[in-house]
Design a protein around this motif. Structure first.
Motif, PDB file in Angstrom:
ATOM      1  N   THR A  20       8.600  24.170  12.275  1.00  0.00           N
ATOM      2  CA  THR A  20       9.674  24.080  11.274  1.00  0.00           C
ATOM      3  C   THR A  20      10.589  25.299  11.318  1.00  0.00           C
ATOM      4  O   THR A  20      11.522  25.402  10.537  1.00  0.00           O
ATOM      5  CB  THR A  20       9.093  23.932   9.857  1.00  0.00           C
ATOM      6  N   ASP A  21      10.293  26.244  12.204  1.00  0.00           N
ATOM      7  CA  ASP A  21      11.201  27.385  12.355  1.00  0.00           C
ATOM      8  C   ASP A  21      12.500  26.898  12.981  1.00  0.00           C
ATOM      9  O   ASP A  21      12.534  25.852  13.625  1.00  0.00           O
ATOM     10  CB  ASP A  21      10.582  28.434  13.284  1.00  0.00           C
ATOM     11  N   ALA A  22      13.549  27.683  12.818  1.00  0.00           N
ATOM     12  CA  ALA A  22      14.820  27.337  13.459  1.00  0.00           C
ATOM     13  C   ALA A  22      14.608  27.369  14.966  1.00  0.00           C
ATOM     14  O   ALA A  22      14.156  28.367  15.519  1.00  0.00           O
ATOM     15  CB  ALA A  22      15.899  28.333  13.046  1.00  0.00           C
ATOM     16  N   HIS A  23      14.877  26.272  15.601  1.00  0.00           N
ATOM     17  CA  HIS A  23      14.767  26.226  17.056  1.00  0.00           C
ATOM     18  C   HIS A  23      15.478  24.965  17.520  1.00  0.00           C
ATOM     19  O   HIS A  23      15.912  24.151  16.705  1.00  0.00           O
ATOM     20  CB  HIS A  23      13.302  26.240  17.505  1.00  0.00           C
ATOM     21  N   HIS A  24      15.592  24.808  18.815  1.00  0.00           N
ATOM     22  CA  HIS A  24      16.361  23.680  19.332  1.00  0.00           C
ATOM     23  C   HIS A  24      15.538  22.901  20.348  1.00  0.00           C
ATOM     24  O   HIS A  24      14.357  23.173  20.516  1.00  0.00           O
ATOM     25  CB  HIS A  24      17.684  24.208  19.899  1.00  0.00           C
ATOM     26  N   HIS A  25      16.185  21.914  20.974  1.00  0.00           N
ATOM     27  CA  HIS A  25      15.410  21.028  21.854  1.00  0.00           C
ATOM     28  C   HIS A  25      16.094  20.668  23.162  1.00  0.00           C
ATOM     29  O   HIS A  25      17.306  20.466  23.201  1.00  0.00           O
ATOM     30  CB  HIS A  25      15.076  19.723  21.111  1.00  0.00           C
ATOM     31  N   PHE A  26      15.259  20.591  24.178  1.00  0.00           N
ATOM     32  CA  PHE A  26      15.623  19.927  25.418  1.00  0.00           C
ATOM     33  C   PHE A  26      15.105  18.510  25.306  1.00  0.00           C
ATOM     34  O   PHE A  26      13.951  18.300  24.892  1.00  0.00           O
ATOM     35  CB  PHE A  26      14.868  20.537  26.616  1.00  0.00           C
ATOM     36  N   PHE A  27      15.906  17.550  25.686  1.00  0.00           N
ATOM     37  CA  PHE A  27      15.413  16.171  25.728  1.00  0.00           C
ATOM     38  C   PHE A  27      15.628  15.653  27.142  1.00  0.00           C
ATOM     39  O   PHE A  27      16.754  15.603  27.628  1.00  0.00           O
ATOM     40  CB  PHE A  27      16.154  15.295  24.727  1.00  0.00           C
ATOM     41  N   ASP A  28      14.544  15.308  27.782  1.00  0.00           N
ATOM     42  CA  ASP A  28      14.598  14.805  29.146  1.00  0.00           C
ATOM     43  C   ASP A  28      14.750  13.287  29.085  1.00  0.00           C
ATOM     44  O   ASP A  28      13.803  12.574  28.771  1.00  0.00           O
ATOM     45  CB  ASP A  28      13.298  15.199  29.856  1.00  0.00           C
ATOM     46  N   GLU A  29      15.948  12.827  29.380  1.00  0.00           N
ATOM     47  CA  GLU A  29      16.215  11.394  29.222  1.00  0.00           C
ATOM     48  C   GLU A  29      15.388  10.556  30.182  1.00  0.00           C
ATOM     49  O   GLU A  29      15.081   9.409  29.877  1.00  0.00           O
ATOM     50  CB  GLU A  29      17.717  11.117  29.407  1.00  0.00           C
ATOM     51  N   ALA A  30      15.045  11.124  31.315  1.00  0.00           N
ATOM     52  CA  ALA A  30      14.272  10.359  32.294  1.00  0.00           C
ATOM     53  C   ALA A  30      12.848  10.109  31.800  1.00  0.00           C
ATOM     54  O   ALA A  30      12.341   8.996  31.868  1.00  0.00           O
ATOM     55  CB  ALA A  30      14.245  11.095  33.630  1.00  0.00           C
ATOM     56  N   SER A  31      12.221  11.132  31.280  1.00  0.00           N
ATOM     57  CA  SER A  31      10.812  11.003  30.904  1.00  0.00           C
ATOM     58  C   SER A  31      10.618  10.773  29.415  1.00  0.00           C
ATOM     59  O   SER A  31       9.534  10.366  28.992  1.00  0.00           O
ATOM     60  CB  SER A  31      10.059  12.273  31.295  1.00  0.00           C
ATOM     61  N   GLY A  32      11.654  11.051  28.623  1.00  0.00           N
ATOM     62  CA  GLY A  32      11.488  10.935  27.180  1.00  0.00           C
ATOM     63  C   GLY A  32      10.836  12.158  26.559  1.00  0.00           C
ATOM     64  O   GLY A  32      10.569  12.179  25.363  1.00  0.00           O
ATOM     65  N   ARG A  75      21.143  23.102   8.091  1.00  0.00           N
ATOM     66  CA  ARG A  75      20.397  23.240   9.346  1.00  0.00           C
ATOM     67  C   ARG A  75      21.342  22.957  10.497  1.00  0.00           C
ATOM     68  O   ARG A  75      22.295  22.186  10.351  1.00  0.00           O
ATOM     69  CB  ARG A  75      19.280  22.203   9.292  1.00  0.00           C
ATOM     70  N   VAL A  76      21.113  23.594  11.602  1.00  0.00           N
ATOM     71  CA  VAL A  76      21.914  23.355  12.802  1.00  0.00           C
ATOM     72  C   VAL A  76      20.985  22.866  13.894  1.00  0.00           C
ATOM     73  O   VAL A  76      19.975  23.505  14.190  1.00  0.00           O
ATOM     74  CB  VAL A  76      22.631  24.643  13.272  1.00  0.00           C
ATOM     75  N   ASP A  77      21.303  21.729  14.447  1.00  0.00           N
ATOM     76  CA  ASP A  77      20.485  21.178  15.540  1.00  0.00           C
ATOM     77  C   ASP A  77      21.264  21.243  16.840  1.00  0.00           C
ATOM     78  O   ASP A  77      22.398  20.762  16.903  1.00  0.00           O
ATOM     79  CB  ASP A  77      20.171  19.698  15.279  1.00  0.00           C
ATOM     80  N   VAL A  78      20.645  21.796  17.844  1.00  0.00           N
ATOM     81  CA  VAL A  78      21.240  21.764  19.176  1.00  0.00           C
ATOM     82  C   VAL A  78      20.299  20.954  20.062  1.00  0.00           C
ATOM     83  O   VAL A  78      19.104  21.261  20.157  1.00  0.00           O
ATOM     84  CB  VAL A  78      21.418  23.170  19.773  1.00  0.00           C
ATOM     85  N   ILE A  79      20.834  19.918  20.656  1.00  0.00           N
ATOM     86  CA  ILE A  79      20.034  19.078  21.546  1.00  0.00           C
ATOM     87  C   ILE A  79      20.675  19.090  22.921  1.00  0.00           C
ATOM     88  O   ILE A  79      21.840  18.709  23.068  1.00  0.00           O
ATOM     89  CB  ILE A  79      19.939  17.644  21.006  1.00  0.00           C
ATOM     90  N   ILE A  80      19.921  19.550  23.897  1.00  0.00           N
ATOM     91  CA  ILE A  80      20.432  19.600  25.268  1.00  0.00           C
ATOM     92  C   ILE A  80      19.795  18.441  26.013  1.00  0.00           C
ATOM     93  O   ILE A  80      18.572  18.419  26.234  1.00  0.00           O
ATOM     94  CB  ILE A  80      20.089  20.937  25.934  1.00  0.00           C
ATOM     95  N   ARG A  81      20.615  17.471  26.348  1.00  0.00           N
ATOM     96  CA  ARG A  81      20.099  16.269  27.020  1.00  0.00           C
ATOM     97  C   ARG A  81      20.158  16.464  28.522  1.00  0.00           C
ATOM     98  O   ARG A  81      21.216  16.777  29.064  1.00  0.00           O
ATOM     99  CB  ARG A  81      20.939  15.053  26.636  1.00  0.00           C
ATOM    100  N   LEU A  82      19.024  16.233  29.158  1.00  0.00           N
ATOM    101  CA  LEU A  82      18.929  16.399  30.614  1.00  0.00           C
ATOM    102  C   LEU A  82      18.843  15.049  31.293  1.00  0.00           C
ATOM    103  O   LEU A  82      18.295  14.101  30.732  1.00  0.00           O
ATOM    104  CB  LEU A  82      17.674  17.199  30.958  1.00  0.00           C
ATOM    105  N   CYS A  83      19.383  14.978  32.506  1.00  0.00           N
ATOM    106  CA  CYS A  83      19.243  13.727  33.249  1.00  0.00           C
ATOM    107  C   CYS A  83      18.844  14.024  34.685  1.00  0.00           C
ATOM    108  O   CYS A  83      18.666  15.169  35.044  1.00  0.00           O
ATOM    109  CB  CYS A  83      20.537  12.920  33.212  1.00  0.00           C
TER     110      CYS A  83
END
Lengths: 132, 132
Positions: free
Chosen positions: B86-98, B124-132
């Motif tokens: 629940t700390d402030a942090h962001h995410h990588f999302f790998d679209e290939a693998s989910g 809150r600020v969400d940063v989502i880096i989508r990878l392909c």
DNA sequence: GTGATTGCAAATCTTTTGCACTAAA
DNA sequence: TTTAGTGCAAAAGATTTGCAATCAC
């Protein structure tokens, strides 16, 4: 965009300009940037007395997205928003009202982005600033 | 966290520690950060032979979220992920693998964030880096 | 006890699908 | 024509809800 230009616009995007797709494009690409859900687009079509089924709305929105004419924005678990602004940019989401507002890409500076895992490329970066 | 500590942990968060909630907390708060959907939590409970209904899983996940023990992450229109970090942090999302991976807040620098509209605060600020 | 919590099944909501019909090229 | 697109109704998934039974305090 002028309605008469829509068929050519769709064709340029590799999309066959059917009556339904032109009607939906007229709703979406009238010049003002929009964030609409499938249901909202469907309702707008009904208001204009354009007969388009909901399934066709979903089909068209996904085709437009695939063609780069729209961009999906996930804000709310309940539904997908389709954004007519496909340039890199970010969003304010007002949790109280449910409103979505664009933030120009230049207004946010992402420094020190971590390197993606090997073999992967960054497809897109979304920044969502939730307000309360 | 040690299972025996869970009731006190829940109580400290203002949540009555029932058998079901303790079982779900044991799955979620075992020390390793996780991103799980309701269905995944439910399946994990079944694997451990903890009898908890899916409706109760949803209830508990929302209560934990409201209490600040979890955080919802919207990546994919199909489902909501509950993040134990629940700390402030962001995410990588790998679209290939989910797959979803954490990015420490320090790895991303947000400069020149625009001011929120009057009267509103940034939740809150969400940063989502989508990878392909 | 008493109010909070749970389980179950049914309901709801968004989105997708199957398939016969229609339209674009 | 010939293939792509459309409409409808049904299906699929995720999530919520109503309510009687059960549990925590």
């Amino acid at each position: 965009m002028h309605p008469a230009q829509l068929p050519a616009f769709l064709q340029a995007a590799g999309i066959r300009p059917t009556r339904q797709r032109a009607a939906l494009a007229a709703i979406l690409f009238d010049g003002a940037p929009k964030h609409m859900t499938a249901e909202q687009v469907h309702a707008a079509a009904r208001t204009r007395r354009s007969k388009v089924s909901l399934a066709t709305v979903y089909n068209a929105l996904h085709q437009f997205t695939e063609a780069g004419l729209l961009r999906e924005v996930l804000i709310d678990s309940a539904r997908v928003y389709f954004d007519t602004n496909t340039d890199a940019h970010h969003h304010f989401f007002d949790e109280a009202s449910g409103d979505l507002h664009d933030i120009p890409a230049a207004a946010v500076k992402l420094a020190r982005l971590p390197k993606p895992l090997k073999g992967r490329k960054v497809a897109r970066v979304d920044v969502i600033i939730r307000l309360c």
